[in-house]
Scaffold this active site. Structure first.
Site, PDB file in Angstrom:
ATOM      1  N   ASP A  29      -2.373  -0.110  -7.684  1.00  0.00           N
ATOM      2  CA  ASP A  29      -1.013  -0.171  -8.222  1.00  0.00           C
ATOM      3  C   ASP A  29      -0.927   0.720  -9.463  1.00  0.00           C
ATOM      4  O   ASP A  29      -1.820   0.717 -10.316  1.00  0.00           O
ATOM      5  CB  ASP A  29      -0.651  -1.614  -8.574  1.00  0.00           C
ATOM      6  CG  ASP A  29       0.847  -1.802  -8.744  1.00  0.00           C
ATOM      7  OD1 ASP A  29       1.455  -2.491  -7.904  1.00  0.00           O
ATOM      8  OD2 ASP A  29       1.422  -1.259  -9.712  1.00  0.00           O
ATOM      9  N   ASN A  84       6.030  -9.954  -2.353  1.00  0.00           N
ATOM     10  CA  ASN A  84       7.405 -10.244  -2.745  1.00  0.00           C
ATOM     11  C   ASN A  84       8.313  -9.853  -1.588  1.00  0.00           C
ATOM     12  O   ASN A  84       8.215  -8.741  -1.064  1.00  0.00           O
ATOM     13  CB  ASN A  84       7.779  -9.460  -4.005  1.00  0.00           C
ATOM     14  CG  ASN A  84       6.954  -9.883  -5.207  1.00  0.00           C
ATOM     15  OD1 ASN A  84       6.685 -11.064  -5.384  1.00  0.00           O
ATOM     16  ND2 ASN A  84       6.551  -8.933  -6.029  1.00  0.00           N
ATOM     17  N   VAL A  93       9.912  -2.109  -3.891  1.00  0.00           N
ATOM     18  CA  VAL A  93       9.637  -1.068  -2.896  1.00  0.00           C
ATOM     19  C   VAL A  93       9.810  -1.707  -1.519  1.00  0.00           C
ATOM     20  O   VAL A  93       9.094  -2.661  -1.170  1.00  0.00           O
ATOM     21  CB  VAL A  93       8.216  -0.488  -3.055  1.00  0.00           C
ATOM     22  CG1 VAL A  93       7.960   0.580  -1.987  1.00  0.00           C
ATOM     23  CG2 VAL A  93       8.032   0.109  -4.452  1.00  0.00           C
ATOM     24  N   HIS A  97       4.257  -4.820   1.555  1.00  0.00           N
ATOM     25  CA  HIS A  97       2.980  -4.607   0.865  1.00  0.00           C
ATOM     26  C   HIS A  97       2.458  -5.926   0.334  1.00  0.00           C
ATOM     27  O   HIS A  97       3.232  -6.829  -0.001  1.00  0.00           O
ATOM     28  CB  HIS A  97       3.121  -3.594  -0.275  1.00  0.00           C
ATOM     29  CG  HIS A  97       4.207  -3.903  -1.256  1.00  0.00           C
ATOM     30  ND1 HIS A  97       5.529  -3.647  -0.991  1.00  0.00           N
ATOM     31  CD2 HIS A  97       4.168  -4.445  -2.495  1.00  0.00           C
ATOM     32  CE1 HIS A  97       6.268  -4.011  -2.035  1.00  0.00           C
ATOM     33  NE2 HIS A  97       5.460  -4.518  -2.954  1.00  0.00           N
ATOM     34  N   HIS A  99       0.163  -7.411  -2.644  1.00  0.00           N
ATOM     35  CA  HIS A  99      -0.521  -7.205  -3.911  1.00  0.00           C
ATOM     36  C   HIS A  99      -1.822  -7.987  -3.870  1.00  0.00           C
ATOM     37  O   HIS A  99      -1.834  -9.163  -3.451  1.00  0.00           O
ATOM     38  CB  HIS A  99       0.291  -7.780  -5.075  1.00  0.00           C
ATOM     39  CG  HIS A  99       1.613  -7.127  -5.328  1.00  0.00           C
ATOM     40  ND1 HIS A  99       1.798  -6.199  -6.321  1.00  0.00           N
ATOM     41  CD2 HIS A  99       2.820  -7.285  -4.739  1.00  0.00           C
ATOM     42  CE1 HIS A  99       3.063  -5.815  -6.343  1.00  0.00           C
ATOM     43  NE2 HIS A  99       3.711  -6.460  -5.396  1.00  0.00           N
TER      44      HIS A  99
HETATM   45  P1  AMP Z   1       7.068  -4.999  -5.613  1.00  0.00           P
HETATM   46  O1  AMP Z   1       7.749  -5.112  -6.952  1.00  0.00           O
HETATM   47  O2  AMP Z   1       6.508  -6.305  -5.117  1.00  0.00           O
HETATM   48  O3  AMP Z   1       7.964  -4.321  -4.599  1.00  0.00           O
HETATM   49  O4  AMP Z   1       5.822  -4.087  -5.854  1.00  0.00           O
HETATM   50  C1  AMP Z   1       5.896  -2.705  -5.884  1.00  0.00           C
HETATM   51  C2  AMP Z   1       4.689  -2.237  -6.624  1.00  0.00           C
HETATM   52  O5  AMP Z   1       4.522  -0.857  -6.389  1.00  0.00           O
HETATM   53  C3  AMP Z   1       4.792  -2.414  -8.143  1.00  0.00           C
HETATM   54  O6  AMP Z   1       3.730  -3.275  -8.583  1.00  0.00           O
HETATM   55  C4  AMP Z   1       4.649  -0.994  -8.680  1.00  0.00           C
HETATM   56  O7  AMP Z   1       3.908  -0.926  -9.881  1.00  0.00           O
HETATM   57  C5  AMP Z   1       3.951  -0.299  -7.526  1.00  0.00           C
HETATM   58  N1  AMP Z   1       4.172   1.139  -7.462  1.00  0.00           N
HETATM   59  C6  AMP Z   1       5.335   1.816  -7.633  1.00  0.00           C
HETATM   60  N2  AMP Z   1       5.137   3.129  -7.474  1.00  0.00           N
HETATM   61  C7  AMP Z   1       3.816   3.299  -7.209  1.00  0.00           C
HETATM   62  C8  AMP Z   1       2.999   4.448  -6.943  1.00  0.00           C
HETATM   63  N3  AMP Z   1       3.482   5.693  -6.924  1.00  0.00           N
HETATM   64  N4  AMP Z   1       1.672   4.238  -6.724  1.00  0.00           N
HETATM   65  C9  AMP Z   1       1.162   2.998  -6.747  1.00  0.00           C
HETATM   66  N5  AMP Z   1       1.891   1.883  -6.968  1.00  0.00           N
HETATM   67  C10 AMP Z   1       3.199   2.024  -7.202  1.00  0.00           C
END
Ligand code: AMP
Length: 111
Positions: A29, A84, A93, A97, A99
């Protein structure tokens, strides 16, 4: 499709990749919320858990074998897995995914 994680999977956006196979990809992340914080994503685009059907079930099941393997390889003794689902739950995003968080004093903190 304009999806950040699809672009990471395709190698169009750089990432700190931890693991990849035919069904999934794991990368760290960009904004870690614990000492170890990586994401595991299916290579096939699916927006969230709410959109998982039988078509994605094999990839999701596979991810749940990859996560413990990666954690064993990283020597993590305890970890938390979170997905989430939906903006009201904090999803930012819209590509499914998981975490994986690990570190001391993880406590009850959520992502
Ligand atoms: P969520 O908020 O559950 O959708 O998680 C999305 C995650 O993607 C967050 O923890 C961000 O920090 C992570 N994220 C966003 N852009 C990137 C990226 N380019 N590379 C790696 N992680 C990312």
């Amino acid at each position: 499709m304009d999806c950040l994680f699809c672009k990471i999977i395709a190698g169009e956006i750089p990432s700190n990749k931890l693991y990849e196979d035919e069904l999934c990809c794991a990368f760290y992340d960009i904004d870690p919320q614990a000492d170890t914080h990586f994401l595991v994503v299916p290579k096939t685009h699916v927006a969230s858990m709410a959109d998982v059907t039988e078509a994605e079930a094999a990839a999701v099941a596979h991810i749940f074998t990859v996560i413990p393997k990666l954690c064993r390889d990283l020597g993590l003794s305890g970890y938390r897995v979170i997905s989430n689902c939906g903006r009201s739950a904090g999803q930012t995003v819209m590509h499914l995914h998981f975490h994986v968080l690990s570190g001391p004093n993880l406590g009850a903190r959520l992502v």
